[in-house]
Design a protein around this motif. Structure first.
Motif, mmCIF file in Angstrom:
data_model
loop_
_atom_site.group_PDB
_atom_site.id
_atom_site.type_symbol
_atom_site.label_atom_id
_atom_site.label_comp_id
_atom_site.label_asym_id
_atom_site.label_seq_id
_atom_site.Cartn_x
_atom_site.Cartn_y
_atom_site.Cartn_z
ATOM 1 N N HIS A 2 -11.645 -35.514 17.142
ATOM 2 C CA HIS A 2 -10.461 -35.234 15.919
ATOM 3 C C HIS A 2 -9.793 -34.186 16.192
ATOM 4 C CE1 HIS A 2 -12.115 -38.962 14.392
ATOM 5 N NE2 HIS A 2 -11.924 -38.984 13.386
ATOM 6 N N ILE A 3 -10.246 -33.120 16.611
ATOM 7 C CA ILE A 3 -9.436 -31.888 16.543
ATOM 8 C C ILE A 3 -8.237 -31.930 17.519
ATOM 9 C CG2 ILE A 3 -9.509 -29.483 17.479
ATOM 10 C CD1 ILE A 3 -12.340 -28.999 16.141
ATOM 11 N N SER A 4 -8.728 -32.783 18.828
ATOM 12 C CA SER A 4 -7.817 -33.014 19.744
ATOM 13 C C SER A 4 -6.640 -33.629 19.480
ATOM 14 C CB SER A 4 -8.541 -33.384 21.069
ATOM 15 O OG SER A 4 -8.739 -34.748 20.814
ATOM 16 N N VAL A 5 -6.675 -34.626 18.741
ATOM 17 C CA VAL A 5 -5.669 -35.548 18.117
ATOM 18 C C VAL A 5 -4.864 -34.824 17.135
ATOM 19 C CG1 VAL A 5 -5.050 -37.474 16.837
ATOM 20 C CG2 VAL A 5 -6.845 -37.584 18.326
ATOM 21 N N GLY A 6 -5.384 -34.085 16.151
ATOM 22 C CA GLY A 6 -4.627 -33.433 15.173
ATOM 23 C C GLY A 6 -3.939 -31.979 15.990
ATOM 24 N N ALA A 7 -4.595 -31.496 16.896
ATOM 25 C CA ALA A 7 -3.936 -30.357 17.671
ATOM 26 C C ALA A 7 -2.703 -30.665 18.673
ATOM 27 C CB ALA A 7 -5.217 -29.776 18.342
ATOM 28 N N SER A 8 -2.863 -32.162 19.301
ATOM 29 C CA SER A 8 -1.853 -32.274 19.986
ATOM 30 C C SER A 8 -0.229 -32.471 19.102
ATOM 31 C CB SER A 8 -2.033 -33.714 20.461
ATOM 32 O OG SER A 8 -2.055 -34.681 19.301
ATOM 33 N N PHE A 9 -0.449 -33.103 17.913
ATOM 34 C CA PHE A 9 0.805 -32.929 16.882
ATOM 35 C C PHE A 9 1.110 -31.355 16.525
ATOM 36 C CE2 PHE A 9 -0.154 -37.354 16.629
ATOM 37 C CZ PHE A 9 1.131 -37.996 16.744
ATOM 38 N N LEU A 10 -0.013 -30.639 16.243
ATOM 39 C CA LEU A 10 0.256 -29.349 15.836
ATOM 40 C C LEU A 10 0.938 -28.530 17.006
ATOM 41 C CD1 LEU A 10 -0.037 -27.062 13.582
ATOM 42 C CD2 LEU A 10 -2.347 -26.685 14.785
ATOM 43 N N LEU A 11 0.396 -28.618 18.173
ATOM 44 C CA LEU A 11 0.921 -27.790 19.222
ATOM 45 C C LEU A 11 2.201 -28.406 19.739
ATOM 46 C CD1 LEU A 11 -2.245 -27.534 21.347
ATOM 47 C CD2 LEU A 11 -1.156 -25.919 19.749
ATOM 48 N N ALA A 12 2.683 -29.676 19.528
ATOM 49 C CA ALA A 12 4.038 -30.072 19.976
ATOM 50 C C ALA A 12 4.960 -29.643 18.915
ATOM 51 C CB ALA A 12 3.876 -31.764 19.851
ATOM 52 N N TYR A 13 4.354 -29.523 17.511
ATOM 53 C CA TYR A 13 5.339 -29.076 16.803
ATOM 54 C C TYR A 13 5.870 -27.561 17.002
ATOM 55 C CZ TYR A 13 6.426 -26.619 12.329
ATOM 56 O OH TYR A 13 7.001 -26.044 11.297
ATOM 57 N N VAL A 50 -6.698 -41.830 6.887
ATOM 58 C CA VAL A 50 -7.828 -40.992 6.534
ATOM 59 C C VAL A 50 -8.068 -40.212 7.846
ATOM 60 C CG1 VAL A 50 -10.215 -40.650 6.108
ATOM 61 C CG2 VAL A 50 -9.005 -42.265 4.749
ATOM 62 N N ARG A 51 -8.482 -40.995 8.885
ATOM 63 C CA ARG A 51 -8.664 -40.178 10.357
ATOM 64 C C ARG A 51 -7.553 -39.347 10.845
ATOM 65 N NH1 ARG A 51 -13.532 -41.425 12.804
ATOM 66 N NH2 ARG A 51 -14.772 -43.084 11.737
ATOM 67 N N THR A 52 -6.255 -39.699 10.823
ATOM 68 C CA THR A 52 -5.205 -39.065 11.230
ATOM 69 C C THR A 52 -4.838 -37.786 10.313
ATOM 70 O OG1 THR A 52 -4.150 -40.873 11.937
ATOM 71 C CG2 THR A 52 -2.753 -39.100 11.687
ATOM 72 N N SER A 53 -5.113 -38.099 8.823
ATOM 73 C CA SER A 53 -4.987 -36.657 7.973
ATOM 74 C C SER A 53 -6.007 -35.814 8.133
ATOM 75 C CB SER A 53 -4.950 -37.075 6.735
ATOM 76 O OG SER A 53 -4.108 -37.976 6.233
ATOM 77 N N PHE A 54 -7.331 -36.063 8.411
ATOM 78 C CA PHE A 54 -8.434 -35.254 8.731
ATOM 79 C C PHE A 54 -8.139 -34.611 9.950
ATOM 80 C CE2 PHE A 54 -12.881 -34.309 9.022
ATOM 81 C CZ PHE A 54 -13.015 -33.249 8.035
ATOM 82 N N THR A 55 -7.664 -35.068 10.878
ATOM 83 C CA THR A 55 -7.580 -34.681 12.121
ATOM 84 C C THR A 55 -6.677 -33.255 12.132
ATOM 85 O OG1 THR A 55 -5.663 -35.693 12.986
ATOM 86 C CG2 THR A 55 -7.610 -36.716 13.502
ATOM 87 N N VAL A 56 -5.458 -33.551 11.347
ATOM 88 C CA VAL A 56 -4.465 -32.368 11.153
ATOM 89 C C VAL A 56 -5.146 -31.346 10.594
ATOM 90 C CG1 VAL A 56 -2.435 -31.993 9.700
ATOM 91 C CG2 VAL A 56 -2.577 -34.169 11.045
ATOM 92 N N ALA A 57 -6.217 -31.353 9.378
ATOM 93 C CA ALA A 57 -6.760 -30.293 8.990
ATOM 94 C C ALA A 57 -7.996 -29.697 9.782
ATOM 95 C CB ALA A 57 -7.564 -30.860 7.526
#
Length: 467
Positions: A35-46, A191-198
């Motif tokens: 889940h960290i990897s999914v959220g991190a992919s969007f955070l790092l792209a941003y 739920v999962r997408t939001s939590f990956t971002v957190a």
């Protein structure tokens, strides 16, 4: 005769711990890092987009450091625990895995293609980070984000089907789309997408606080903290939607069978994470040691993800997949589209011990001499997927039956009343219907009475010795 045997597998029983906890421990670790990897992919792209537009060179340094941490955590620990889930679930519930593979073979194949692409991209990005122009790097990072999210979108379809197909349609069509896009799919994605971002923001905060003191560092700390709070808020709102789409039996289980400690632990840990984000947002200059931040990750794993995964397992009961395969691996209802028929009538007629190929020959037929041994075999194949046969372990049977009786006849009546499969007779919606002949069920009752009596006597002796 071999023609009378059903396709069951050997029972994997872990004394005093339970196979379910083995799976949950591996799965929870995998969920954390994947889940960290999914959220991190969007955070790092941003952040790469922000760095490119604002020409912030220090952000590039931060992003590259984050990619390195991601490689060493999500794409090593996460990638190793993925096969660990396959191995542990295959031995703990092989029929469940078989059912999922037969229904989702192409979806799972697609998920593996997307996952391999994701792993390749994260290595490519890290090793070409300073070798290509910033615009190209930014574009590749967005491709990486979409591919990473794609793995989540595919696997959630399978996970949500394990909760319930949601309607009768799939049972008669067998169409993968009727099972994949079930009512639980989109809220679980949310739920999962939001939590990956957190989670990604939490790791991003850990990395940002280790940067050299600068105005940009403070901006990053505050921005990442704000993103983390936003992820938690969206996850909370999505959870309300998610709970509303649960099947009725799961709602009953949530209200009456899930220990309050599990629910409270998740709530408290979410509040704790939110307070951490709020603290760093208010005090962006604050420094924290790596030990503190590592401890925080352990808190997230132990107090948020592990209880959540265990609750999700509870809510699926009595099924392991698709409202037709019981957690004890018995096919409980017909699936006309798949040519699958309920095994309960056959088991009730011939006997569970007789049709199970891995039950010892000495207990295939219940006799007065082998009553307890046959009862233990029945408990192992009927109950041990969820309950411990030892005083320790998950949901020990002796602790539940201690309040009922130590008499075989009373426990027999209790089993018949609670697990008859008839809701008008008080059957528990989260428990499988008891399957087997009357002799086998009486043997099960005798065995449960025997181990409960031993437990009560041992407990009483310990209490007397302590006085």
């Amino acid at each position: 005769m071999w023609q009378d045997l059903l396709g069951f597998y050997p029972q994997w029983y872990v004394p005093n711990f339970g196979s379910g906890y083995v799976v949950a421990a591996i799965a929870s670790t995998h969920v954390l890092f994947s889940h960290i990897s999914v959220g991190a992919s969007f955070l790092l792209a941003y952040l790469l987009y922000k760095a490119y537009k604002g020409n912030h060179e220090e952000i590039y340094t931060y992003v590259k450091r984050y990619f390195l941490v991601l490689l060493l955590t999500s794409y090593i620990v996460g990638s190793l625990t993925g096969p660990g889930i396959w191995f542990s679930t295959t031995v703990s519930n092989p029929r469940g895995i078989s059912a999922l593979i037969h229904n989702f073979v192409w979806a799972w194949a697609a998920e593996w293609v997307w996952f391999v692409t994701e792993v390749a991209l994260v290595y490519i990005i890290y090793y070409i980070f300073d070798k290509v122009d910033r615009r190209t790097l930014m574009h590749i990072s967005w491709v990486f984000a979409i591919v990473s999210w794609g793995t989540l979108l595919l696997i959630v379809g399978i996970l949500s089907f394990m909760m319930s197909p949601g309607s009768e349609k799939w049972f008669h069509t067998g169409n993968i789309m009727d099972s994949f896009y079930n009512p639980n799919y989109f809220p679980q994605v949310a739920v999962r997408t939001s939590f990956t971002v957190a989670l990604a923001a939490l790791m991003g905060l850990a990395i940002a606080t280790r940067m050299r003191e600068s105005k940009l560092r403070q901006e990053l700390v505050r921005e990442v903290s704000l993103i983390g709070i936003g992820g938690l808020l969206l996850a909370g709102m999505s959870m309300i939607w998610y709970l509303d789409t649960l099947p009725d039996r799961a709602k009953v289980t949530l209200d009456f069978a899930i220990p309050e400690a599990f629910k409270n632990t998740i709530f408290i840990s979410i509040i704790l994470i939110a307070l951490v984000f709020a603290f760093f947002y208010a005090l962006p200059k604050a420094n924290r040691s790596l030990a503190f931040l590592a401890l925080l990750m352990v808190v997230v794993l132990g107090l948020t993800i592990f209880p959540q995964e265990r609750i999700r397992e509870w809510l699926r009961k009595p099924y392991i997949a698709g409202d037709y395969l019981y957690v004890n691996q018995i096919v409980a209802r017909d699936v006309p589209a798949k040519g699958v028929k309920s095994e309960i009538p056959f088991i009730d007629e011939h006997g569970f011990l007789k049709v199970h190929p891995f039950v010892p020959a000495s207990v295939k037929t219940v006799t007065p001499e082998n009553m307890l041994e046959a009862g233990r075999a029945m408990a192992m194949i009927s109950c041990a997927h969820c309950h411990s046969l030892d005083p320790a372990g998950p949901r020990p049977l002796v602790q539940k039956l201690e309040q009922v009786s130590t008499r075989p006849d009373v426990i027999y009546q209790f089993i018949e009343r609670r697990l008859s499969g008839d809701p008008h007779q008080g059957a528990a919606p989260y428990m499988p219907q008891i399957a087997g002949t009357d002799e086998e069920i009486r043997a099960l009752a005798a065995y449960l009475a025997d181990i409960t009596k031993q437990y009560v006597e041992s407990k009483r002796a310990t209490e007397q010795a302590a006085r």
